[in-house]
Design a protein around this motif. Sequence first.
Motif, PDB file in Angstrom:
ATOM      1  N   ARG A 140       0.817  -1.218   0.000  1.00 39.43           N
ATOM      2  CA  ARG A 140       0.000   0.000   0.000  1.00 39.43           C
ATOM      3  C   ARG A 140       0.847   1.263   0.000  1.00 39.43           C
ATOM      4  N   LEU A 141       2.131   1.119   0.237  1.00 41.57           N
ATOM      5  CA  LEU A 141       3.025   2.280   0.226  1.00 41.57           C
ATOM      6  C   LEU A 141       3.420   2.620  -1.203  1.00 41.57           C
ATOM      7  N   ARG A 142       3.711   3.857  -1.467  1.00 46.07           N
ATOM      8  CA  ARG A 142       4.081   4.279  -2.823  1.00 46.07           C
ATOM      9  C   ARG A 142       5.448   3.707  -3.198  1.00 46.07           C
ATOM     10  N   PRO A 143       5.644   3.356  -4.455  1.00 43.49           N
ATOM     11  CA  PRO A 143       6.902   2.736  -4.871  1.00 43.49           C
ATOM     12  C   PRO A 143       8.107   3.658  -4.745  1.00 43.49           C
ATOM     13  N   ASP A 144       7.884   4.972  -4.758  1.00 39.78           N
ATOM     14  CA  ASP A 144       9.009   5.900  -4.632  1.00 39.78           C
ATOM     15  C   ASP A 144       9.194   6.392  -3.194  1.00 39.78           C
ATOM     16  N   LEU A 145       8.629   5.677  -2.222  1.00 40.06           N
ATOM     17  CA  LEU A 145       8.797   6.022  -0.818  1.00 40.06           C
ATOM     18  C   LEU A 145      10.284   6.070  -0.462  1.00 40.06           C
ATOM     19  N   ARG A 146      10.661   7.116   0.271  1.00 41.08           N
ATOM     20  CA  ARG A 146      12.035   7.247   0.737  1.00 41.08           C
ATOM     21  C   ARG A 146      12.069   6.990   2.244  1.00 41.08           C
ATOM     22  N   ILE A 147      12.968   6.103   2.669  1.00 42.27           N
ATOM     23  CA  ILE A 147      13.116   5.778   4.094  1.00 42.27           C
ATOM     24  C   ILE A 147      14.479   6.284   4.549  1.00 42.27           C
ATOM     25  N   HIS A 148      14.473   7.256   5.440  1.00 46.31           N
ATOM     26  CA  HIS A 148      15.694   7.923   5.870  1.00 46.31           C
ATOM     27  C   HIS A 148      16.162   7.326   7.193  1.00 46.31           C
ATOM     28  N   VAL A 149      17.409   6.905   7.233  1.00 46.67           N
ATOM     29  CA  VAL A 149      17.983   6.317   8.439  1.00 46.67           C
ATOM     30  C   VAL A 149      19.487   6.548   8.398  1.00 46.67           C
ATOM     31  N   ALA A 150      20.098   6.716   9.546  1.00 48.03           N
ATOM     32  CA  ALA A 150      21.534   6.957   9.600  1.00 48.03           C
ATOM     33  C   ALA A 150      22.300   5.738   9.097  1.00 48.03           C
ATOM     34  N   ALA A 151      23.349   5.983   8.336  1.00 46.63           N
ATOM     35  CA  ALA A 151      24.167   4.888   7.806  1.00 46.63           C
ATOM     36  C   ALA A 151      24.749   4.059   8.943  1.00 46.63           C
ATOM     37  N   ASP A 183      16.930 -11.389  20.546  1.00 45.84           N
ATOM     38  CA  ASP A 183      16.655 -12.195  19.349  1.00 45.84           C
ATOM     39  C   ASP A 183      15.566 -11.559  18.501  1.00 45.84           C
ATOM     40  N   ALA A 184      14.531 -11.043  19.153  1.00 45.76           N
ATOM     41  CA  ALA A 184      13.443 -10.403  18.406  1.00 45.76           C
ATOM     42  C   ALA A 184      13.933  -9.149  17.698  1.00 45.76           C
ATOM     43  N   LEU A 185      14.792  -8.379  18.348  1.00 45.51           N
ATOM     44  CA  LEU A 185      15.321  -7.168  17.733  1.00 45.51           C
ATOM     45  C   LEU A 185      16.196  -7.501  16.529  1.00 45.51           C
ATOM     46  N   ARG A 186      17.056  -8.507  16.680  1.00 45.98           N
ATOM     47  CA  ARG A 186      17.905  -8.929  15.554  1.00 45.98           C
ATOM     48  C   ARG A 186      17.051  -9.376  14.370  1.00 45.98           C
ATOM     49  N   ARG A 187      16.071 -10.218  14.667  1.00 45.96           N
ATOM     50  CA  ARG A 187      15.228 -10.787  13.613  1.00 45.96           C
ATOM     51  C   ARG A 187      14.445  -9.703  12.878  1.00 45.96           C
ATOM     52  N   THR A 188      13.877  -8.760  13.624  1.00 48.28           N
ATOM     53  CA  THR A 188      13.082  -7.711  13.007  1.00 48.28           C
ATOM     54  C   THR A 188      13.941  -6.792  12.151  1.00 48.28           C
ATOM     55  N   ALA A 189      15.105  -6.397  12.658  1.00 47.99           N
ATOM     56  CA  ALA A 189      15.986  -5.515  11.885  1.00 47.99           C
ATOM     57  C   ALA A 189      16.469  -6.198  10.614  1.00 47.99           C
ATOM     58  N   LYS A 190      16.817  -7.468  10.718  1.00 48.15           N
ATOM     59  CA  LYS A 190      17.275  -8.203   9.536  1.00 48.15           C
ATOM     60  C   LYS A 190      16.178  -8.272   8.487  1.00 48.15           C
ATOM     61  N   ARG A 191      14.952  -8.550   8.908  1.00 49.92           N
ATOM     62  CA  ARG A 191      13.841  -8.632   7.960  1.00 49.92           C
ATOM     63  C   ARG A 191      13.571  -7.273   7.337  1.00 49.92           C
ATOM     64  N   PHE A 192      13.621  -6.218   8.155  1.00 49.83           N
ATOM     65  CA  PHE A 192      13.364  -4.877   7.632  1.00 49.83           C
ATOM     66  C   PHE A 192      14.395  -4.502   6.571  1.00 49.83           C
ATOM     67  N   LEU A 193      15.667  -4.733   6.853  1.00 50.59           N
ATOM     68  CA  LEU A 193      16.712  -4.391   5.882  1.00 50.59           C
ATOM     69  C   LEU A 193      16.548  -5.185   4.592  1.00 50.59           C
ATOM     70  N   HIS A 194      16.123  -6.425   4.712  1.00 48.70           N
ATOM     71  CA  HIS A 194      15.922  -7.259   3.522  1.00 48.70           C
ATOM     72  C   HIS A 194      14.771  -6.726   2.677  1.00 48.70           C
ATOM     73  N   GLU A 195      13.663  -6.353   3.324  1.00 52.90           N
ATOM     74  CA  GLU A 195      12.465  -5.976   2.572  1.00 52.90           C
ATOM     75  C   GLU A 195      12.516  -4.556   2.025  1.00 52.90           C
ATOM     76  N   TYR A 196      13.254  -3.653   2.693  1.00 51.36           N
ATOM     77  CA  TYR A 196      13.209  -2.246   2.301  1.00 51.36           C
ATOM     78  C   TYR A 196      14.557  -1.699   1.852  1.00 51.36           C
ATOM     79  N   GLN A 197      15.519  -2.558   1.583  1.00 51.86           N
ATOM     80  CA  GLN A 197      16.858  -2.107   1.234  1.00 51.86           C
ATOM     81  C   GLN A 197      16.860  -1.096   0.086  1.00 51.86           C
ATOM     82  N   SER A 198      16.062  -1.351  -0.947  1.00 45.68           N
ATOM     83  CA  SER A 198      16.097  -0.494  -2.135  1.00 45.68           C
ATOM     84  C   SER A 198      15.523   0.897  -1.886  1.00 45.68           C
ATOM     85  N   GLN A 199      14.771   1.072  -0.783  1.00 46.23           N
ATOM     86  CA  GLN A 199      14.144   2.367  -0.525  1.00 46.23           C
ATOM     87  C   GLN A 199      14.856   3.174   0.553  1.00 46.23           C
ATOM     88  N   LEU A 200      15.931   2.628   1.097  1.00 44.37           N
ATOM     89  CA  LEU A 200      16.667   3.338   2.138  1.00 44.37           C
ATOM     90  C   LEU A 200      17.447   4.506   1.552  1.00 44.37           C
TER      91      LEU A 200
END
Length: 304
Positions: free
Chosen positions: A142-153, A175-192
Motif C-alpha cells: 500500500r506504500l508508494r513505490p518511490d517512498l524514501r526511508i531515511h535512516v543513519a548509515a 533475538d526479536a530485535l535482531r530478527r526484526t531488523a534483519k527482515r526490515f533491511l531485507h524488505e526495504y533495502q532499495s528504498q533506504l
Amino acid sequence: MSLGNTSHPGRSGSEELVPSRYALRVGEIEVLVVSDGVLSLPGAMLGHNADPAVRTAWLNDMFLPPDVLEWALNVVVVRSGGRTILIDAGMGAEFPDLPRAGRTVPRLEAAGIDLASVTDVVLTHMHMDHVGGLLVDGVRERLRPDLRIHVAAAETRFWESPDFSHVSMPPGFPDALRRTAKRFLHEYQSQLRTFEEKQEVAPGVLVTRTGGHTPGHSVVRLASGSDQLTFAGDAVFQVGFEHPDWYNGFEHDPEEAARVRVRLLRELAANREWLVATHLPFPSVCHVAVDGDVFRWVPGPWDY
C-alpha cells in the motif's frame, strides 16, 4: 486533508474511548502525534544501574507500580513542503505477547491518512517498536513505490552485526530485535536513503544522528518561523528528566546515551522548544525546564 482536523472526537474512525492522536502546528508545519499503544516492561528497565531502593522510591513517587512499567509508544506524522513524513512506524503485529502495541496503521487510517500519501519515512533507529509497523502484512503493497526511508548509515551498519553486550533487556528481546531488523533491511533495502550526520527531509524537517541509544539513533528537529519542536525518539524517557544518568535497558551504549540525553535536554531547555519522544506519556508534547542539577518535564496544555 489537514492534520488539524483529525484530533477531535466524534469524527469517522474515532470510536475509541480515549484519544490516540493529537494535532498541533509548528509554524507552517503540520504535526500529528499518534499513539501506537503501550508496552509493558519490568520497572528495572528504566534504570538498571540505579540503586533498586531509589528506583522503587521514584516509581512510588510517580504513583507507578514497582515491578511493571507501562511505556507509551508514540509516532509522528509531519506535513511540510508538500511531503507527508512518518517518523517511526511503531511495533507492528508480529508480537502477540505484546497485544496493546502495534496500533499505528489502523490509527493512521482512522485519522484519514492513506498510507499511499506518505512520501517519506524517518527512522530514529531500527528497534522493533520503531520499524515493525512497516512489516505488517499488506502494508508494503500500500506504500508508494518511490517512498524514501531515511535512516543513519551507522544504524544500518550496526544491525549487520549488532552488539548487545551493554544492554539489560528481558529474555527474548535481543533475538526479536535482531530478527526484526534483519527482515526490515531485507524488505526495504532499495528504498533506504542513508545519511552520515544530518539530512533535510523537507523544508524545516532536519534529521540528525545522535548515537548513544544505538549507534545510528537520530532525532528530528522541526523549525518554522519562530516555532521549534524536536522528536527525540528514545533519547529521552520519563525518568530521564530527574535522573538523566540512569541507564535504560535498551541502550546499546548507555554511557554515551546519558551524555546525549543531558546535552539534548540542556539544548531544549535553552531554546524553549517543544519536545515529543517515543516513550513519554501520550501525547508527549512538553517543554524542558532546568531545576538545579536536574531537569523538569513540563507537559504542554491540550489545545482544543
